[in-house]
Design an enzyme around this catalytic site. Sequence first.
Site, PDB file in Angstrom:
ATOM      1  N   HIS A 136       0.856  -1.195   0.000  1.00 11.37           N
ATOM      2  CA  HIS A 136       0.000   0.000   0.000  1.00 11.37           C
ATOM      3  C   HIS A 136       0.887   1.238   0.000  1.00 11.37           C
ATOM      4  O   HIS A 136       1.038   1.932   0.996  1.00 11.37           O
ATOM      5  CB  HIS A 136      -0.933   0.005   1.204  1.00 11.37           C
ATOM      6  CG  HIS A 136      -2.031   1.017   1.107  1.00 11.37           C
ATOM      7  ND1 HIS A 136      -3.324   0.752   1.481  1.00 11.37           N
ATOM      8  CD2 HIS A 136      -2.040   2.299   0.670  1.00 11.37           C
ATOM      9  CE1 HIS A 136      -4.075   1.826   1.289  1.00 11.37           C
ATOM     10  NE2 HIS A 136      -3.297   2.781   0.802  1.00 11.37           N
ATOM     11  N   HIS A 138       1.763   4.922  -1.573  1.00 13.56           N
ATOM     12  CA  HIS A 138       1.547   6.141  -2.345  1.00 13.56           C
ATOM     13  C   HIS A 138       2.938   6.631  -2.740  1.00 13.56           C
ATOM     14  O   HIS A 138       3.697   7.085  -1.878  1.00 13.56           O
ATOM     15  CB  HIS A 138       0.850   7.210  -1.507  1.00 13.56           C
ATOM     16  CG  HIS A 138      -0.548   6.849  -1.090  1.00 13.56           C
ATOM     17  ND1 HIS A 138      -1.661   7.510  -1.587  1.00 13.56           N
ATOM     18  CD2 HIS A 138      -1.014   5.925  -0.213  1.00 13.56           C
ATOM     19  CE1 HIS A 138      -2.750   6.999  -1.024  1.00 13.56           C
ATOM     20  NE2 HIS A 138      -2.379   6.030  -0.191  1.00 13.56           N
ATOM     21  N   LYS A 219      -6.233  -0.237  -8.970  1.00 13.63           N
ATOM     22  CA  LYS A 219      -6.676   0.244  -7.665  1.00 13.63           C
ATOM     23  C   LYS A 219      -7.983   1.011  -7.811  1.00 13.63           C
ATOM     24  O   LYS A 219      -8.079   1.972  -8.569  1.00 13.63           O
ATOM     25  CB  LYS A 219      -5.608   1.172  -7.058  1.00 13.63           C
ATOM     26  CG  LYS A 219      -6.081   1.961  -5.832  1.00 13.63           C
ATOM     27  CD  LYS A 219      -6.370   1.049  -4.643  1.00 13.63           C
ATOM     28  CE  LYS A 219      -6.993   1.824  -3.475  1.00 13.63           C
ATOM     29  NZ  LYS A 219      -6.158   2.903  -2.947  1.00 13.63           N
ATOM     30  N   HIS A 221     -10.470   3.457  -5.847  1.00 12.31           N
ATOM     31  CA  HIS A 221     -10.417   4.372  -4.705  1.00 12.31           C
ATOM     32  C   HIS A 221     -11.653   5.248  -4.694  1.00 12.31           C
ATOM     33  O   HIS A 221     -12.072   5.768  -5.730  1.00 12.31           O
ATOM     34  CB  HIS A 221      -9.162   5.246  -4.774  1.00 12.31           C
ATOM     35  CG  HIS A 221      -8.844   5.921  -3.475  1.00 12.31           C
ATOM     36  ND1 HIS A 221      -9.604   6.956  -2.978  1.00 12.31           N
ATOM     37  CD2 HIS A 221      -7.850   5.707  -2.572  1.00 12.31           C
ATOM     38  CE1 HIS A 221      -9.095   7.352  -1.820  1.00 12.31           C
ATOM     39  NE2 HIS A 221      -8.031   6.612  -1.550  1.00 12.31           N
ATOM     40  N   HIS A 248     -10.361   0.648  -2.048  1.00 11.99           N
ATOM     41  CA  HIS A 248     -10.685   1.553  -0.938  1.00 11.99           C
ATOM     42  C   HIS A 248     -12.135   1.936  -1.191  1.00 11.99           C
ATOM     43  O   HIS A 248     -12.447   2.636  -2.141  1.00 11.99           O
ATOM     44  CB  HIS A 248      -9.733   2.763  -0.996  1.00 11.99           C
ATOM     45  CG  HIS A 248     -10.085   3.900  -0.097  1.00 11.99           C
ATOM     46  ND1 HIS A 248      -9.126   4.628   0.579  1.00 11.99           N
ATOM     47  CD2 HIS A 248     -11.263   4.494   0.218  1.00 11.99           C
ATOM     48  CE1 HIS A 248      -9.703   5.600   1.268  1.00 11.99           C
ATOM     49  NE2 HIS A 248     -10.998   5.538   1.055  1.00 11.99           N
ATOM     50  N   HIS A 274      -6.817  -1.198   4.163  1.00 14.01           N
ATOM     51  CA  HIS A 274      -7.257  -0.703   5.491  1.00 14.01           C
ATOM     52  C   HIS A 274      -8.684  -1.151   5.806  1.00 14.01           C
ATOM     53  O   HIS A 274      -9.614  -0.347   5.904  1.00 14.01           O
ATOM     54  CB  HIS A 274      -7.106   0.813   5.625  1.00 14.01           C
ATOM     55  CG  HIS A 274      -7.374   1.616   4.399  1.00 14.01           C
ATOM     56  ND1 HIS A 274      -8.593   1.647   3.768  1.00 14.01           N
ATOM     57  CD2 HIS A 274      -6.564   2.428   3.686  1.00 14.01           C
ATOM     58  CE1 HIS A 274      -8.521   2.440   2.722  1.00 14.01           C
ATOM     59  NE2 HIS A 274      -7.307   2.925   2.650  1.00 14.01           N
ATOM     60  N   HIS A 322      -6.763  13.690   2.178  1.00 10.67           N
ATOM     61  CA  HIS A 322      -7.888  13.610   1.254  1.00 10.67           C
ATOM     62  C   HIS A 322      -8.413  14.976   0.828  1.00 10.67           C
ATOM     63  O   HIS A 322      -9.555  15.102   0.391  1.00 10.67           O
ATOM     64  CB  HIS A 322      -8.989  12.730   1.851  1.00 10.67           C
ATOM     65  CG  HIS A 322      -8.585  11.292   1.901  1.00 10.67           C
ATOM     66  ND1 HIS A 322      -8.557  10.491   0.786  1.00 10.67           N
ATOM     67  CD2 HIS A 322      -8.118  10.527   2.922  1.00 10.67           C
ATOM     68  CE1 HIS A 322      -8.120   9.297   1.125  1.00 10.67           C
ATOM     69  NE2 HIS A 322      -7.841   9.303   2.416  1.00 10.67           N
TER      70      HIS A 322
END
Length: 569
Positions: A136, A138, A219, A221, A248, A274, A322
């Site tokens: 995971h 970034h 991914k 998200h 996510h 998560h 975010h």
Amino acid sequence: MSYPMNRRAYAETYGPTVGDRVRLADTNLIIEVERDYTTYGDEVKFGGGKVIRDGMGQSPITNKDGAVDLVITNALILDWWGIVKADVGIKEGRIERIGKAGNPYIQDNVDIIIGPGTEVLAGEGMILTAGGIDTHIHFICPQQIETAIASGITTMIGGGTGPATGTNATTCTPGPWNLYRMLQAADAFPMNLGFLGKGNASQPEALVEQVVAGAMGLKLHEDWGTTPAAIDTCLSVADDYDIQVAIHTDTLNEAGYVENTIAAFKNRVIHTYHTEGAGGGHAPDIIKVCGQPNVLPSSTNPTRPYTLNTLDEHLDMLMVCHHLSPSIPEDVAFAESRIRRETIAAEDILHDLGAFSMISSDSQAMGRVGEVILRCWQTAHKMKEQRGPLPEDSDRQDNYRAKRYIAKYTINPAITHGIAEYVGSVEPGKLADLCLWRPALFGVKPEIVLKGGMIAWSQMGDANASIPTPQPIHMRPMFGSYGGAIAATSLTFLSKAALKKDIAKKLNLQKPAVAVGGIRNLSKRDMKLNDALPQMEVDPETYQVRADGQLLTCEPATILPMAQRYFLF
């Protein structure tokens, strides 16, 4: 003629043997040696007056005829499959054998040949583990890679293009051009790297384009819109190309609830990031998905383990990551909905039960890239302190718990993303991505990190000193981190489709590119020692979590091992 040695003298000379026990750092976790591959009285050890000398423990055999390039002597291996004492032979960057090293002309039962072309790493009194895998990431700044390898991580999987707003929030490298540039940048680092494309689309064409361009996975998200339609489309593409999807989910429950997301999976395998929810996902009950047989659940390390400070630090982290504003009430409500003490406490216990299978970082996007390993073992310590020994363990040792927790950042991430053929455990045939630890510093600061059989990072003292040990001693890059050695000792992971399209040659990549695979038929049952499937319930008003009807709750830790006493300098 035999020479008797007491256990202490033997351990100080050759390291612990069967029945000896070792404490992991300053935790309450104790491991016990289960098997010793070496031969008493015939051990090999390097140094003045020691065994590995010509005509003694060193044979005249050439590397071409079977001698290994590197031998790690008398190491205590800690892996998901066992806790054993052994010599480890490494040849052409891969683990050749785990067994007994020496000179077959004068020693019995030698299966790792030491010759004039063999280098030696002393493993006596050291713990040897596989390099960690962080799934995971970034990719916000390249300095993360230095921090990660210095902590014992040797493989990083995720997405991003640098400190772009999208990357700060989501682990996606969107589109062919961005993927190409990141794949080219990967050649600079002594780290196995793989990139996830953006999976949020209701039509497949743009997803296929990214997979063919080199994405090893996709991914989904919520910041890009994780709707049931996007989930279904993304998983359909994954099925066609044998890649993994990480997700996510929808914190705000805008496009549906957790039940709708589970329905959109259609029993297809998926990696849930998560899974507790503080990092994002259906509020308040995304944690329920860990009971689904097709879901491979992971945690990120900001909630590992649950402490007095966990809740307080999360709100500010979330607002920054975010792109939220503290002056907008809706943004604050969004942030607060994700942070629940009840589900974070339950997450600790679900890890201890083996219902959560992996731990990763969420690097610079609420998580700390250099603390995956450390926080995993802190969680294990806290759970032993609060829950006692596991049924498989005893008052004497915690071997099963240790194997369960090390699997969370080694073999299980490798299986999940289709790279277990290459990395993830200390087993013959795999890339020699290995970490040597002093027991007192286990999980905190590795002594040496090997990449592809070469020392890439190591604890090192003053370079102007007369010996290697004068202070300041800290992790520094070694020769495996420079020049052509990087490409010779690390891998870049691509999809099969990208490999078939010869993307590596098109981009003039220097690292070997290998394809991920064997993913779409995976299930929770493939997660080593972490395959529990409890029936999950979450109370929508109190947020209380139950597994198989039992309330999961625990107190926050007020003090942890592997913490400040190790980081005074």
